[in-house]
Write a protein that holds these residues in place. Structure first.
Motif, PDB file in Angstrom:
ATOM      1  N   ALA A 106     -15.698 -12.013  -4.099  1.00 45.96           N
ATOM      2  CA  ALA A 106     -15.130 -11.317  -2.662  1.00 45.96           C
ATOM      3  C   ALA A 106     -13.850 -10.593  -2.840  1.00 45.96           C
ATOM      4  N   CYS A 107     -12.935 -11.408  -3.685  1.00 43.99           N
ATOM      5  CA  CYS A 107     -11.602 -10.386  -3.904  1.00 43.99           C
ATOM      6  C   CYS A 107     -11.744  -9.560  -4.958  1.00 43.99           C
ATOM      7  N   LEU A 108     -12.696  -9.432  -5.823  1.00 45.09           N
ATOM      8  CA  LEU A 108     -13.090  -8.331  -6.685  1.00 45.09           C
ATOM      9  C   LEU A 108     -13.812  -7.002  -5.917  1.00 45.09           C
ATOM     10  N   ASN A 109     -14.453  -7.549  -5.044  1.00 39.12           N
ATOM     11  CA  ASN A 109     -15.119  -6.371  -4.193  1.00 39.12           C
ATOM     12  C   ASN A 109     -13.910  -5.836  -3.326  1.00 39.12           C
ATOM     13  N   LEU A 110     -13.208  -6.687  -2.625  1.00 37.91           N
ATOM     14  CA  LEU A 110     -12.096  -6.170  -1.849  1.00 37.91           C
ATOM     15  C   LEU A 110     -11.256  -5.251  -2.944  1.00 37.91           C
ATOM     16  N   ALA A 111     -10.979  -5.550  -4.034  1.00 40.45           N
ATOM     17  CA  ALA A 111     -10.284  -4.558  -4.955  1.00 40.45           C
ATOM     18  C   ALA A 111     -10.782  -3.113  -5.098  1.00 40.45           C
ATOM     19  N   ASP A 112     -12.119  -3.295  -5.058  1.00 38.60           N
ATOM     20  CA  ASP A 112     -13.040  -1.993  -5.238  1.00 38.60           C
ATOM     21  C   ASP A 112     -12.696  -1.147  -3.865  1.00 38.60           C
ATOM     22  N   GLU A 113     -12.835  -1.902  -2.922  1.00 36.90           N
ATOM     23  CA  GLU A 113     -12.547  -1.152  -1.645  1.00 36.90           C
ATOM     24  C   GLU A 113     -11.343  -0.876  -1.185  1.00 36.90           C
ATOM     25  N   VAL A 114     -10.294  -1.351  -1.705  1.00 36.82           N
ATOM     26  CA  VAL A 114      -8.979  -0.994  -1.380  1.00 36.82           C
ATOM     27  C   VAL A 114      -8.519   0.259  -2.491  1.00 36.82           C
ATOM     28  N   ASP A 115      -9.025   0.200  -3.763  1.00 35.47           N
ATOM     29  CA  ASP A 115      -9.070   1.113  -4.602  1.00 35.47           C
ATOM     30  C   ASP A 115      -9.428   2.567  -4.014  1.00 35.47           C
ATOM     31  N   SER A 116     -10.646   2.372  -3.251  1.00 31.99           N
ATOM     32  CA  SER A 116     -11.265   3.629  -2.639  1.00 31.99           C
ATOM     33  C   SER A 116     -10.303   4.340  -1.635  1.00 31.99           C
ATOM     34  N   VAL A 117      -9.485   3.534  -0.895  1.00 31.44           N
ATOM     35  CA  VAL A 117      -8.701   4.126   0.138  1.00 31.44           C
ATOM     36  C   VAL A 117      -7.271   4.337  -0.097  1.00 31.44           C
ATOM     37  N   LEU A 118      -6.811   3.519  -1.264  1.00 30.60           N
ATOM     38  CA  LEU A 118      -5.308   3.588  -1.592  1.00 30.60           C
ATOM     39  C   LEU A 118      -4.964   5.190  -2.474  1.00 30.60           C
ATOM     40  N   VAL A 119      -4.114   5.985  -1.788  1.00 26.89           N
ATOM     41  CA  VAL A 119      -3.791   7.178  -2.449  1.00 26.89           C
ATOM     42  C   VAL A 119      -2.904   6.752  -3.784  1.00 26.89           C
ATOM     43  N   ASP A 120      -3.013   7.914  -4.922  1.00 28.43           N
ATOM     44  CA  ASP A 120      -2.190   7.876  -6.102  1.00 28.43           C
ATOM     45  C   ASP A 120      -0.847   7.612  -5.560  1.00 28.43           C
ATOM     46  N   GLY A 121       0.007   6.748  -6.096  1.00 29.04           N
ATOM     47  CA  GLY A 121       1.276   6.429  -5.731  1.00 29.04           C
ATOM     48  C   GLY A 121       1.367   5.690  -4.775  1.00 29.04           C
ATOM     49  N   GLY A 122       0.336   5.010  -4.171  1.00 29.22           N
ATOM     50  CA  GLY A 122       0.222   4.173  -3.046  1.00 29.22           C
ATOM     51  C   GLY A 122       0.537   2.855  -3.433  1.00 29.22           C
ATOM     52  N   VAL A 123       0.958   1.966  -2.583  1.00 27.96           N
ATOM     53  CA  VAL A 123       1.434   0.660  -2.786  1.00 27.96           C
ATOM     54  C   VAL A 123       0.402  -0.455  -2.267  1.00 27.96           C
ATOM     55  N   LEU A 124       0.374  -1.515  -3.210  1.00 23.64           N
ATOM     56  CA  LEU A 124      -0.608  -2.590  -2.426  1.00 23.64           C
ATOM     57  C   LEU A 124       0.446  -3.602  -2.564  1.00 23.64           C
ATOM     58  N   MET A 125       0.405  -4.561  -1.389  1.00 23.30           N
ATOM     59  CA  MET A 125       1.328  -5.725  -1.323  1.00 23.30           C
ATOM     60  C   MET A 125       0.304  -6.911  -0.764  1.00 23.30           C
ATOM     61  N   ILE A 126       0.335  -7.775  -1.672  1.00 21.99           N
ATOM     62  CA  ILE A 126      -0.491  -9.035  -1.185  1.00 21.99           C
ATOM     63  C   ILE A 126       0.249 -10.359  -1.304  1.00 21.99           C
ATOM     64  N   ASN A 127       0.293 -11.186  -0.144  1.00 16.00           N
ATOM     65  CA  ASN A 127       1.062 -12.613  -0.243  1.00 16.00           C
ATOM     66  C   ASN A 127       0.203 -13.377   0.184  1.00 16.00           C
ATOM     67  N   ASP A 128       0.415 -14.839  -0.453  1.00 14.49           N
ATOM     68  CA  ASP A 128      -0.448 -15.783   0.129  1.00 14.49           C
ATOM     69  C   ASP A 128       0.037 -17.098  -0.638  1.00 14.49           C
ATOM     70  N   ARG A 129      -0.717 -18.139  -0.371  1.00 13.20           N
ATOM     71  CA  ARG A 129      -0.417 -19.538  -0.730  1.00 13.20           C
ATOM     72  C   ARG A 129      -0.257 -19.626  -2.156  1.00 13.20           C
ATOM     73  N   PRO A 130       1.099 -20.288  -2.589  1.00 17.27           N
ATOM     74  CA  PRO A 130       1.219 -20.108  -3.880  1.00 17.27           C
ATOM     75  C   PRO A 130       0.212 -21.467  -4.701  1.00 17.27           C
ATOM     76  N   GLU A 131      -0.921 -21.059  -4.894  1.00 21.02           N
ATOM     77  CA  GLU A 131      -1.732 -21.837  -5.452  1.00 21.02           C
ATOM     78  C   GLU A 131      -2.517 -21.129  -6.604  1.00 21.02           C
ATOM     79  N   ASP A 132      -2.935 -22.214  -7.825  1.00 19.67           N
ATOM     80  CA  ASP A 132      -3.337 -21.543  -9.009  1.00 19.67           C
ATOM     81  C   ASP A 132      -4.290 -20.643  -8.733  1.00 19.67           C
ATOM     82  N   VAL A 133      -5.409 -21.072  -8.127  1.00 21.45           N
ATOM     83  CA  VAL A 133      -6.550 -20.205  -7.985  1.00 21.45           C
ATOM     84  C   VAL A 133      -6.580 -19.140  -7.112  1.00 21.45           C
TER      85      VAL A 133
END
Ligand SMILES: C[S@@+](CC[C@H](N)C(=O)[O-])C[C@H]1O[C@@H](n2cnc3c(N)ncnc32)[C@H](O)[C@@H]1O
Length: 187
Positions: free
Chosen positions: A107-134
């Motif tokens: 699902a994370c990989l699918n999310l990447a494709d969806e984000v890519d389709s709406v993020l402009v060139d020069g756009g910023v992606l910011m993700i934060n989450d639990r500090p766990e390996d997986v």
């Protein structure tokens, strides 16, 4: 990037899995301070995506009370079904806070494709989450999939809130914020 936003006088922000809007508040607070420091105007449009409607009331309250100068709307969708409901729109900043830990690797990989389709060139992606390996591995795979170069930081500090002891004992709020933070720019 932020210089471009202020030069344009406008920024479009998408929060994926926005919930009550914590990441949106953080971003808007920062932009408000920057606007004051630069003595510049910035109009802001926020779209909050979420599968649930349970946070809608809280989010609306927060926006109306603290950020009445920002335009916003909520779109309910399951990210696993894609971004069809916002297709054709584009964003300068996409945030996803504590969403990836609720998604599978696929699902994370699918999310990447969806984000890519709406993020402009020069756009910023910011993700934060639990500090766990997986979780961190899945976040890195999102940035790699979109081919964004990114930086990561581990944040560990007091959340900045204090409560009377008797209330804190009952409610058990998290006083310490531990989070892995990833930021990249689409080139
Ligand atoms: C832990 S909360 C984080 C909320 C907010 N971003 C924050 O940092 O406080 C995760 C949010 O993601 C939403 N969510 C979970 N799975 C989702 C999915 N498949 N599609 C859209 N939203 C989802 C949940 O409803 C929830 O509001």
């Amino acid at each position: 990037m932020i210089d471009d936003w202020f030069e344009d006088g406008h920024v479009d922000i998408l929060s994926v899995g926005g919930g009550p809007g914590s990441d949106i508040c953080g971003v808007l607070e920062y932009l408000e301070k920057e606007a004051k420091r630069r003595q510049a105007d910035l109009s802001v449009d926020v779209v909050r995506l979420d599968i649930e409607d349970q946070w809608d009331g809280v989010f609306d309250d927060v926006m109306e009370r603290f950020f009445p100068w920002a335009s916003y709307r909520t779109v309910h969708l399951d990210v696993n079904d894609g971004f069809d409901l916002i297709s054709g729109e584009s964003f300068d900043l996409v945030t996803a806070s504590y969403l990836t830990s609720e998604l599978s690797t696929e699902a994370c990989l699918n999310l990447a494709d969806e984000v890519d389709s709406v993020l402009v060139d020069g756009g910023v992606l910011m993700i934060n989450d639990r500090p766990e390996d997986v979780v961190e591995r899945n976040i890195r795979s999102i940035f790699d999939r979109i081919e964004l170069s990114y930086e990561e930081r581990f944040l560990n500090r007091w959340a900045g809130y204090s409560y009377p002891n008797d209330i804190a004992t009952v409610v058990g709020p998290k006083f310490n914020m531990k989070s892995s933070m990833f930021v990249g720019v689409k080139r």
